[in-house]
Write a protein that holds these residues in place. Structure first.
Motif, PDB file in Angstrom:
ATOM      1  N   LYS A  90      95.385 -11.228  38.320  1.00 27.75           N
ATOM      2  CA  LYS A  90      96.314 -10.731  39.346  1.00 27.75           C
ATOM      3  C   LYS A  90      96.653  -9.266  39.105  1.00 27.75           C
ATOM      4  N   GLY A  91      97.164  -8.626  40.142  1.00 23.57           N
ATOM      5  CA  GLY A  91      97.562  -7.229  40.027  1.00 23.57           C
ATOM      6  C   GLY A  91      99.062  -7.078  39.840  1.00 23.57           C
ATOM      7  N   THR A  92      99.484  -5.872  39.497  1.00 22.32           N
ATOM      8  CA  THR A  92     100.904  -5.553  39.294  1.00 22.32           C
ATOM      9  C   THR A  92     101.324  -4.503  40.316  1.00 22.32           C
ATOM     10  N   PRO A  93     102.343  -4.814  41.160  1.00 22.59           N
ATOM     11  CA  PRO A  93     102.755  -3.832  42.173  1.00 22.59           C
ATOM     12  C   PRO A  93     103.573  -2.700  41.563  1.00 22.59           C
ATOM     13  N   ASP A  94     103.448  -1.525  42.122  1.00 25.44           N
ATOM     14  CA  ASP A  94     104.242  -0.367  41.708  1.00 25.44           C
ATOM     15  C   ASP A  94     104.875   0.232  42.958  1.00 25.44           C
ATOM     16  N   TRP A  95     106.132  -0.178  43.220  1.00 24.16           N
ATOM     17  CA  TRP A  95     106.834   0.289  44.419  1.00 24.16           C
ATOM     18  C   TRP A  95     107.475   1.655  44.207  1.00 24.16           C
ATOM     19  N   THR A  96     107.482   2.140  42.949  1.00 26.74           N
ATOM     20  CA  THR A  96     108.052   3.466  42.685  1.00 26.74           C
ATOM     21  C   THR A  96     107.050   4.569  43.013  1.00 26.74           C
ATOM     22  N   ALA A  97     105.772   4.198  43.101  1.00 25.40           N
ATOM     23  CA  ALA A  97     104.747   5.192  43.430  1.00 25.40           C
ATOM     24  C   ALA A  97     104.820   5.549  44.915  1.00 25.40           C
ATOM     25  N   ASP A  98     104.375   6.716  45.255  1.00 26.44           N
ATOM     26  CA  ASP A  98     104.350   7.142  46.650  1.00 26.44           C
ATOM     27  C   ASP A  98     102.929   7.647  46.981  1.00 26.44           C
ATOM     28  N   PRO A  99     102.157   6.861  47.722  1.00 27.75           N
ATOM     29  CA  PRO A  99     102.499   5.585  48.351  1.00 27.75           C
ATOM     30  C   PRO A  99     102.464   4.421  47.368  1.00 27.75           C
ATOM     31  N   PRO A 100     103.122   3.274  47.698  1.00 19.46           N
ATOM     32  CA  PRO A 100     103.130   2.113  46.815  1.00 19.46           C
ATOM     33  C   PRO A 100     101.706   1.587  46.600  1.00 19.46           C
ATOM     34  N   VAL A 101     101.443   1.099  45.371  1.00 18.51           N
ATOM     35  CA  VAL A 101     100.109   0.599  45.032  1.00 18.51           C
ATOM     36  C   VAL A 101     100.232  -0.696  44.237  1.00 18.51           C
ATOM     37  N   VAL A 102      99.135  -1.435  44.172  1.00 17.14           N
ATOM     38  CA  VAL A 102      99.011  -2.577  43.269  1.00 17.14           C
ATOM     39  C   VAL A 102      97.899  -2.249  42.290  1.00 17.14           C
ATOM     40  N   LYS A 103      98.147  -2.487  40.976  1.00 19.10           N
ATOM     41  CA  LYS A 103      97.228  -2.055  39.929  1.00 19.10           C
ATOM     42  C   LYS A 103      96.574  -3.248  39.236  1.00 19.10           C
TER      43      LYS A 103
END
Length: 420
Positions: A90-103
């Motif tokens: 599974k991936g890990t979301p990063d909502w603090t990034a701009d734009p938001p990403v899943v890693k």
């Protein structure tokens, strides 16, 4: 009745799990849509949404989240190669990034690659670029995809599947059978009855015999005959194996395969300026040599070469038999070939390489208040004095000769006048 009860219980658990997954996805979808609403990336997915970083230790992926939410999915519904039941896929979301990403990320090991069903293939191609001198170069290609899982439980769906493909390509260069080259490091595996032990080899250059100060090579290069201390070390290795150096040599190119090479030692045969400290006795091997330069670079101010060591791992109880007494010619250590019977004793050979080593061409003057420089200056002054003395003597002889000729001419004239 008991079998029927078990079947019903299993069906209920499956149903509740599906309902829980659906509600969790719905909750995440609602939250994500609120964060993505109005964002410039809240649109349909595109191939450019994925970014792939092929690192030396891991493969790292990141995908824009807002296009995923636009299509009715969220980060919990994405997984490597559709392995949705495995947490590590599974991936890990990063909502603090701009734009938001899943890693997503995974290690470049066979275990980690196959755990999420990614594909590893080896190809052989004609060398190009840095490897143009080699007729065949092997590459490892790691590929896979990020796939979405439709949360719809009915017989129809309105969600378009989301799928991103990725691949990473790594070149490998082999010297001979079972001999692997790596400039920055190499993983060396040893098989025994308990499994496979993988050791990461590294080479360090030091300026002292305590191997505590890393060698700093100045921009102008090292002075010739500077002693360089070398350590080849294994990490992540069980204590039943030691590091054994079969051969260490220098080449004028970064690659171990080169026509311009010089052996520091091969088995028991070593260069006169090479001192072997540890070899086959511990999980690090050590030796030292004096800085030199290749003859074909004699007209170049700065000479650069690279150090390579053919390395094996050996079982501690077997290492002494490989390190026979090198003081007599009858006990010279013979070269050995690894075969299937030796998998528990000696590993396949790997070649570990150093970075560039540069030496400078000195002019022969010593920057000190005496010594060679003063001797050179004194010799020059003496030579100039001798030349000046010779020239002065010749001039005096010429002057004397001219004066003598003039006086002789006057005497002759006086005698002629008296006779008349």
């Amino acid at each position: 009745m008991s079998d029927l009860s078990c079947a019903l219980s299993s069906s209920l658990r499956t149903m509740w799990l599906a309902i829980f997954t659906y509600h969790l996805a719905t909750l995440l979808l609602a939250r994500g849509q609120n964060a993505c609403t109005g964002h410039s990336t809240f649109r349909r997915p595109a191939n450019s949404d994925i970014e792939v970083l092929c690192g030396s230790q891991t493969v790292e992926l990141q995908i824009l989240l807002c296009p995923i939410y636009f299509n009715g999915y969220n980060e919990s519904l994405l997984a490597l190669n559709s392995q949705h039941s495995k947490h590590q896929c599974k991936g890990t979301p990063d909502w603090t990034a701009d734009p938001p990403v899943v890693k997503f990320n995974f290690s470049i090991t066979e275990e980690a690659i196959t755990a999420c069903s990614s594909t590893l293939t080896v190809t052989q191609e004609v060398g190009t670029g840095l490897f143009a001198d080699f007729s065949n170069v092997q590459h490892i290609n790691i590929s896979g995809m990020i796939c979405s899982e439709d949360p719809t439980t009915g017989s129809i769906t309105y969600h378009q599947e989301v799928m991103y493909r990725f691949s990473c390509r790594y070149p490998l260069q082999y010297l001979v059978n079972n001999t692997q080259m790596s400039v920055s490091g190499v993983n060396l595996a040893v098989k025994d009855n308990n499994g496979t032990f993988i050791s990461t080899l590294s080479m360090g250059l030091y300026s002292d015999n305590s191997y505590s100060s890393l060698l700093q090579i100045p921009a102008g290069g090292l002075e010739l005959k500077t002693r360089i201390f070398v350590e080849v070390k294994a990490s992540n290795l069980t204590n039943r194996f030691n590091v054994l150096l079969d051969r260490c040599y220098a080449t004028s190119s970064p690659f171990p395969i080169s026509t311009d090479n010089y052996d520091l030692f091969v088995g028991c045969n070593r260069d006169g300026q090479t001192v072997i400290g540890l070899n086959g006795e511990q999980q690090e091997a050590r030796f030292s040599f004096e800085a030199f330069r290749f003859v074909q670079g004699a007209d170049v101010t700065l000479s650069t070469y690279y150090l390579h060591c053919a390395t094996r791992l050996c079982v501690t109880s077997y290492c002494p038999s490989l390190l026979q007494n090198c003081t007599t010619s009858s006990n010279r250590r013979r070269r050995r070939n690894t075969n299937n019977d030796q998998d528990t004793i000696v590993s396949d050979m790997a070649t570990i390489s150093s970075g560039p080593i540069s030496t400078r061409l000195d002019s022969g003057l010593v920057n000190a208040s005496g010594g060679a420089q003063q001797a050179h200056v004194s010799s020059s002054v003496l030579a100039m004095s001798v030349v000046a003395g010779v020239v002065g003597t010749i001039c005096l002889i010429l002057v004397a000769f001219i004066v003598y000729q003039r006086n002789n001419s006057r005497v002759n004239k006086t005698i002629l006048c008296a006779r008349e």
